[in-house]
Design a protein around this motif. Sequence first.
Motif, PDB file in Angstrom:
ATOM      1  N   TYR A  50       4.447   0.217   2.741  1.00 61.77           N
ATOM      2  CA  TYR A  50       3.958   1.486   2.222  1.00 61.77           C
ATOM      3  C   TYR A  50       5.067   2.509   2.372  1.00 61.77           C
ATOM      4  CZ  TYR A  50       1.103   5.667   1.653  1.00 61.77           C
ATOM      5  OH  TYR A  50       0.602   6.868   1.222  1.00 61.77           O
ATOM      6  N   VAL A  51       5.422   3.142   1.263  1.00 60.20           N
ATOM      7  CA  VAL A  51       6.472   4.162   1.256  1.00 60.20           C
ATOM      8  C   VAL A  51       5.813   5.521   1.088  1.00 60.20           C
ATOM      9  CG1 VAL A  51       8.535   5.022   0.063  1.00 60.20           C
ATOM     10  CG2 VAL A  51       8.119   2.560   0.194  1.00 60.20           C
ATOM     11  N   LYS A  52       6.243   6.481   1.899  1.00 58.46           N
ATOM     12  CA  LYS A  52       5.764   7.851   1.693  1.00 58.46           C
ATOM     13  C   LYS A  52       6.934   8.807   1.841  1.00 58.46           C
ATOM     14  CE  LYS A  52       4.058   8.514   6.411  1.00 58.46           C
ATOM     15  NZ  LYS A  52       2.926   8.923   7.229  1.00 58.46           N
ATOM     16  N   VAL A  61       9.039   4.234   5.600  1.00 58.24           N
ATOM     17  CA  VAL A  61       8.474   2.978   5.139  1.00 58.24           C
ATOM     18  C   VAL A  61       7.733   2.339   6.306  1.00 58.24           C
ATOM     19  CG1 VAL A  61       8.939   0.742   4.070  1.00 58.24           C
ATOM     20  CG2 VAL A  61      10.512   2.640   3.671  1.00 58.24           C
ATOM     21  N   GLY A 102      10.176  -3.030   0.168  1.00 59.03           N
ATOM     22  CA  GLY A 102       9.702  -1.692   0.522  1.00 59.03           C
ATOM     23  C   GLY A 102      10.853  -0.773   0.896  1.00 59.03           C
ATOM     24  N   ALA A 105      12.711   0.183  -2.241  1.00 59.19           N
ATOM     25  CA  ALA A 105      11.984   1.218  -2.972  1.00 59.19           C
ATOM     26  C   ALA A 105      12.273   2.585  -2.375  1.00 59.19           C
ATOM     27  CB  ALA A 105      10.484   0.926  -2.961  1.00 59.19           C
ATOM     28  N   ASP A 118       6.655   7.026  -7.812  1.00 62.68           N
ATOM     29  CA  ASP A 118       5.578   6.080  -8.088  1.00 62.68           C
ATOM     30  C   ASP A 118       6.068   4.931  -8.963  1.00 62.68           C
ATOM     31  OD1 ASP A 118       3.778   7.495  -6.541  1.00 62.68           O
ATOM     32  OD2 ASP A 118       2.999   8.652  -8.226  1.00 62.68           O
ATOM     33  N   ILE A 121       8.065   2.536  -6.822  1.00 61.81           N
ATOM     34  CA  ILE A 121       7.181   1.722  -5.981  1.00 61.81           C
ATOM     35  C   ILE A 121       6.585   0.591  -6.807  1.00 61.81           C
ATOM     36  CG2 ILE A 121       4.961   1.735  -4.756  1.00 61.81           C
ATOM     37  CD1 ILE A 121       5.852   4.469  -3.602  1.00 61.81           C
ATOM     38  N   LYS A 122       6.141   0.897  -8.026  1.00 62.93           N
ATOM     39  CA  LYS A 122       5.592  -0.147  -8.895  1.00 62.93           C
ATOM     40  C   LYS A 122       6.658  -1.191  -9.207  1.00 62.93           C
ATOM     41  CE  LYS A 122       2.009   2.639 -11.047  1.00 62.93           C
ATOM     42  NZ  LYS A 122       1.593   3.369 -12.239  1.00 62.93           N
ATOM     43  N   TRP A 124       9.215  -2.162  -7.351  1.00 62.77           N
ATOM     44  CA  TRP A 124       9.459  -3.045  -6.213  1.00 62.77           C
ATOM     45  C   TRP A 124       8.224  -3.854  -5.831  1.00 62.77           C
ATOM     46  CZ3 TRP A 124      13.903  -4.845  -5.015  1.00 62.77           C
ATOM     47  CH2 TRP A 124      15.042  -4.120  -5.413  1.00 62.77           C
TER      48      TRP A 124
END
Length: 146
Positions: A50-52, A61, A102, A105, A118, A121-122, A124
């Motif tokens: 999960y990347v934020k 990550v 991740g 990304a 976004d 992320i899609k 990767w």
Amino acid sequence: MLTWAQPSAAKPRVAVTEKTYSVDAVTAEGILQQMKARGPNGHWAYTDWYVKWTGSCQLSVAITYTMPKHRNEAKLDPALRKRWQSMVAALRKHEQKHGQHGINAAQEIEKGKCANGDALIKKWANQDKVLDKRTQHGAREGVVFP
């Protein structure tokens, strides 16, 4: 077990969590049945990432690896134990490739100053699917048992 790691090439903060599920069968058939029944999402192992990012484009990550762990490898026949250990090592390497996606990304998002996050992320996440298809979920990389 929670471990913080900061790869030297990566600026994003990377948090790695390792989870396990128990396997205790002493036959190849039993181990396979337990991994199918107890493994995450119907797989022998699984990687979530999960990347934020913040408004100032600070990225992090979170990677969670879920792997099988035999409760007592000493009870396995020596040949079976060797095959088990070989499979788990190959499985770990395969799952780490998913985790790297991740990180990749996050690095691309950071490089683009958080534009199109976004979409990256899609991109990767799709590479995770490509990896599994290309390697037959790691089978072509030694993730075979027994």
